[in-house]
Design a protein around this motif. Structure first.
Motif, mmCIF file in Angstrom:
data_model
loop_
_atom_site.group_PDB
_atom_site.id
_atom_site.type_symbol
_atom_site.label_atom_id
_atom_site.label_comp_id
_atom_site.label_asym_id
_atom_site.label_seq_id
_atom_site.Cartn_x
_atom_site.Cartn_y
_atom_site.Cartn_z
ATOM 1 N N ARG A 1 0.842 -1.196 0.000
ATOM 2 C CA ARG A 1 0.000 0.000 0.000
ATOM 3 C C ARG A 1 0.876 1.244 0.000
ATOM 4 O O ARG A 1 1.915 1.275 0.662
ATOM 5 N N VAL A 2 0.456 2.235 -0.779
ATOM 6 C CA VAL A 2 1.243 3.469 -0.885
ATOM 7 C C VAL A 2 0.304 4.655 -0.675
ATOM 8 O O VAL A 2 -0.668 4.812 -1.418
ATOM 9 N N ASN A 3 0.577 5.449 0.335
ATOM 10 C CA ASN A 3 -0.246 6.625 0.619
ATOM 11 C C ASN A 3 0.645 7.826 0.925
ATOM 12 O O ASN A 3 1.859 7.670 1.131
ATOM 13 N N ALA A 4 0.030 8.988 0.949
ATOM 14 C CA ALA A 4 0.793 10.214 1.222
ATOM 15 C C ALA A 4 0.174 10.962 2.393
ATOM 16 O O ALA A 4 -1.039 10.919 2.608
ATOM 17 N N LEU A 5 1.041 11.632 3.132
ATOM 18 C CA LEU A 5 0.585 12.552 4.180
ATOM 19 C C LEU A 5 0.975 13.963 3.741
ATOM 20 O O LEU A 5 2.113 14.192 3.323
ATOM 21 N N LEU A 6 0.007 14.874 3.831
ATOM 22 C CA LEU A 6 0.272 16.270 3.448
ATOM 23 C C LEU A 6 0.183 17.142 4.695
ATOM 24 O O LEU A 6 -0.896 17.629 5.065
ATOM 25 N N PRO A 7 1.329 17.343 5.367
ATOM 26 C CA PRO A 7 1.289 18.179 6.572
ATOM 27 C C PRO A 7 1.313 19.663 6.212
ATOM 28 O O PRO A 7 1.821 20.060 5.165
ATOM 29 N N GLY A 8 0.773 20.471 7.122
ATOM 30 C CA GLY A 8 0.944 21.917 7.028
ATOM 31 C C GLY A 8 2.163 22.318 7.846
ATOM 32 O O GLY A 8 2.843 21.472 8.427
ATOM 33 N N GLY A 9 2.429 23.607 7.907
ATOM 34 C CA GLY A 9 3.642 24.102 8.552
ATOM 35 C C GLY A 9 3.694 23.818 10.048
ATOM 36 O O GLY A 9 2.720 24.045 10.768
ATOM 37 N N VAL A 10 4.843 23.352 10.496
ATOM 38 C CA VAL A 10 5.063 23.067 11.919
ATOM 39 C C VAL A 10 5.756 24.269 12.551
ATOM 40 O O VAL A 10 6.769 24.766 12.016
ATOM 41 N N TYR A 11 5.234 24.711 13.680
ATOM 42 C CA TYR A 11 5.894 25.835 14.360
ATOM 43 C C TYR A 11 7.265 25.400 14.864
ATOM 44 O O TYR A 11 7.409 24.411 15.569
ATOM 45 N N ASN A 12 8.278 26.158 14.452
ATOM 46 C CA ASN A 12 9.647 25.811 14.838
ATOM 47 C C ASN A 12 10.467 27.099 14.959
ATOM 48 O O ASN A 12 11.516 27.237 14.333
ATOM 49 N N ASN A 13 9.945 28.030 15.731
ATOM 50 C CA ASN A 13 10.634 29.313 15.964
ATOM 51 C C ASN A 13 10.887 30.116 14.691
ATOM 52 O O ASN A 13 11.929 30.752 14.551
ATOM 53 N N GLN A 14 9.933 30.086 13.775
ATOM 54 C CA GLN A 14 10.050 30.903 12.566
ATOM 55 C C GLN A 14 9.953 32.380 12.949
ATOM 56 O O GLN A 14 9.460 32.707 14.041
ATOM 57 N N PRO A 15 10.397 33.286 12.053
ATOM 58 C CA PRO A 15 10.285 34.718 12.348
ATOM 59 C C PRO A 15 8.839 35.100 12.694
ATOM 60 O O PRO A 15 7.891 34.605 12.075
ATOM 61 N N GLN A 16 8.683 36.004 13.678
ATOM 62 C CA GLN A 16 7.370 36.346 14.229
ATOM 63 C C GLN A 16 6.382 36.804 13.157
ATOM 64 O O GLN A 16 5.209 36.433 13.160
ATOM 65 N N GLN A 17 6.887 37.626 12.230
ATOM 66 C CA GLN A 17 6.019 38.149 11.169
ATOM 67 C C GLN A 17 5.398 37.021 10.351
ATOM 68 O O GLN A 17 4.202 37.008 10.062
ATOM 69 N N LEU A 18 6.249 36.056 10.011
ATOM 70 C CA LEU A 18 5.787 34.899 9.232
ATOM 71 C C LEU A 18 4.767 34.095 10.033
ATOM 72 O O LEU A 18 3.716 33.686 9.519
ATOM 73 N N VAL A 19 5.068 33.916 11.309
ATOM 74 C CA VAL A 19 4.177 33.139 12.175
ATOM 75 C C VAL A 19 2.780 33.760 12.176
ATOM 76 O O VAL A 19 1.767 33.075 11.973
ATOM 77 N N GLU A 20 2.725 35.080 12.349
ATOM 78 C CA GLU A 20 1.418 35.760 12.421
ATOM 79 C C GLU A 20 0.710 35.720 11.074
ATOM 80 O O GLU A 20 -0.501 35.492 11.014
ATOM 81 N N ALA B 1 0.960 23.955 13.110
ATOM 82 C CA ALA B 1 0.927 22.597 13.690
ATOM 83 C C ALA B 1 1.959 22.485 14.797
ATOM 84 O O ALA B 1 3.010 23.133 14.751
ATOM 85 N N LYS B 2 1.630 21.667 15.812
ATOM 86 C CA LYS B 2 2.643 21.307 16.801
ATOM 87 C C LYS B 2 3.436 20.128 16.228
ATOM 88 O O LYS B 2 2.886 19.332 15.459
ATOM 89 N N VAL B 3 4.672 20.023 16.656
ATOM 90 C CA VAL B 3 5.578 19.051 16.039
ATOM 91 C C VAL B 3 5.108 17.597 16.221
ATOM 92 O O VAL B 3 5.427 16.732 15.411
ATOM 93 N N ASP B 4 4.281 17.361 17.251
ATOM 94 C CA ASP B 4 3.869 15.961 17.506
ATOM 95 C C ASP B 4 2.493 15.630 16.920
ATOM 96 O O ASP B 4 1.952 14.560 17.201
ATOM 97 N N GLU B 5 1.945 16.517 16.095
ATOM 98 C CA GLU B 5 0.554 16.304 15.669
ATOM 99 C C GLU B 5 0.369 15.377 14.470
ATOM 100 O O GLU B 5 -0.766 15.139 14.060
ATOM 101 N N TYR B 6 1.480 14.867 13.914
ATOM 102 C CA TYR B 6 1.339 13.970 12.762
ATOM 103 C C TYR B 6 1.605 12.500 13.118
ATOM 104 O O TYR B 6 1.465 11.625 12.274
ATOM 105 N N GLU B 7 1.987 12.269 14.372
ATOM 106 C CA GLU B 7 2.415 10.908 14.752
ATOM 107 C C GLU B 7 1.298 9.877 14.584
ATOM 108 O O GLU B 7 1.530 8.775 14.069
#
Ligand SMILES: NC(=O)c1ccc[n+]([C@@H]2O[C@H](COP(=O)([O-])OP(=O)(O)OC[C@H]3O[C@@H](n4cnc5c(N)ncnc54)[C@H](O)[C@@H]3O)[C@@H](O)[C@H]2O)c1
Length: 275
Positions: free
Chosen positions: A211-230, A242-248
């Motif tokens: 079986r072959v499937n794909a996961l399409l995550p959105g951006g994980v918060y990882n201390n990106q610049p504040q402007q980008l975050v907002e 996303a929090k880093v543990d939300e795809y497990e």
């Protein structure tokens, strides 16, 4: 983590490419909690060590191996497959997770991601790791799964496979006039290609019970610049990264019998950004 006692991965071996990065160890935490043995493959020795320690902090019983492996090298990947399976069971679960993500302008370089002056070395590297590397691993490990009559491949794509990047999020004023670095086209191409590869290989090996499937995550918060975050928060239905543990759990779902009747498909987990 959910309760996966009926969907155990005990006795299974998973290989995660790019296992020395941000999300690789998180996939491993999920898979090892469900009972799988996990091999982290990467070209970054230090990253591999950090990942292994991170996983063991969560679960000191986790069975983790690390391997320095350049997934763009067919001979190296083939050799690893042969020597590993001579000593152990074959790889049951492959997670094509490695990719380059040259997002922001790096200090001292001219890499802006702009179409007009796109760095062709960067382009080739992005394609080589993200598409060719995923193909090589699928070819080598997937062929063995097909021969054994069982296996799972999970391609880590991105919400950028199904939407265009909004380049304005990289601007301090949310305009097109002062963007210093662009989300590069290579990223969108690589992530979209993985959807095609997912469908193709699902058809190719479906009758062999791979079986072959794909996961399409959105951006994980990882201390990106504040402007980008907002800026990104404003464009995401759930109003956050996303929090880093939300795809497990999704990884365990795709890897296990929980998703036994699913192949060739994608799971989109992007906080609603693509809708
Ligand atoms: N982090 C996010 O916000 C996010 C969002 C959506 C999708 N994704 C996808 O998830 C996956 C993992 O993302 P991440 O944030 O952990 O990335 P990361 O950059 O932290 O990790 C990628 C790893 O791949 C490794 N790698 C690069 N070239 C390699 C090669 N030739 N052979 C073996 N390994 C190689 C790197 O050394 C690195 O450790 C990627 O495919 C990424 O596109 C990430």
């Amino acid at each position: 983590m959910g309760n996966f006692t009926n969907k155990t991965l005990s006795g299974k071996t998973a290989l995660i490419t790019g296992g020395g990065g941000l999300l690789g160890p998180r996939h491993a935490i999920g898979l090892s909690a469900a009972g799988a043995k996990v091999i982290l493959a990467d070209i970054n020795t230090v990253g591999l060590e950090i990942s292994k320690n991170k996983i063991l902090e969560f679960n000191d019983k986790a069975q983790i191996e690390t391997i320095i492996l350049d997934i763009t090298d067919l001979n190296a990947v083939t050799q690893f497959q042969k020597t590993y399976t001579a000593r152990n069971k074959y790889i049951d679960i492959l997670i094509n997770n490695a990719a380059l993500n040259p997002t922001m302008k790096e200090v001292g370089t001219n890499v802006t991601g702009k179409i007009e002056d796109y760095d062709m070395n960067q382009w080739n590297d992005e394609i080589n790791v993200g598409i060719t590397g995923a193909f090589i691993c699928s070819r080598v490990f997937g062929s063995r799964m097909a021969a054994e009559g069982s296996g799972v491949i999970i391609n880590i794509s991105s919400d950028l496979a199904i939407r265009a990047p909004d380049q304005r999020v990289y601007s301090p004023t949310m305009s097109f006039d002062d963007i210093e670095s662009y989300k590069p086209l290579g990223y969108s191409i690589v992530k979209t290609a993985l959807i095609g590869m997912t469908r193709y290989l699902a058809e190719y090996w479906g009758h062999k019970n791979v079986r072959v499937n794909a996961l399409l995550p959105g951006g994980v918060y990882n201390n990106q610049p504040q402007q980008l975050v907002e800026n990104v928060k404003k464009r995401t239905l759930l109003g956050r990264w996303a929090k880093v543990d939300e795809y497990e759990d999704a990884i365990v779902f795709l890897a296990s019998e929980s998703s036994a009747y699913m192949t060739g498909q994608s799971i989109v987990m992007d906080g609603g950004r693509s809708v």
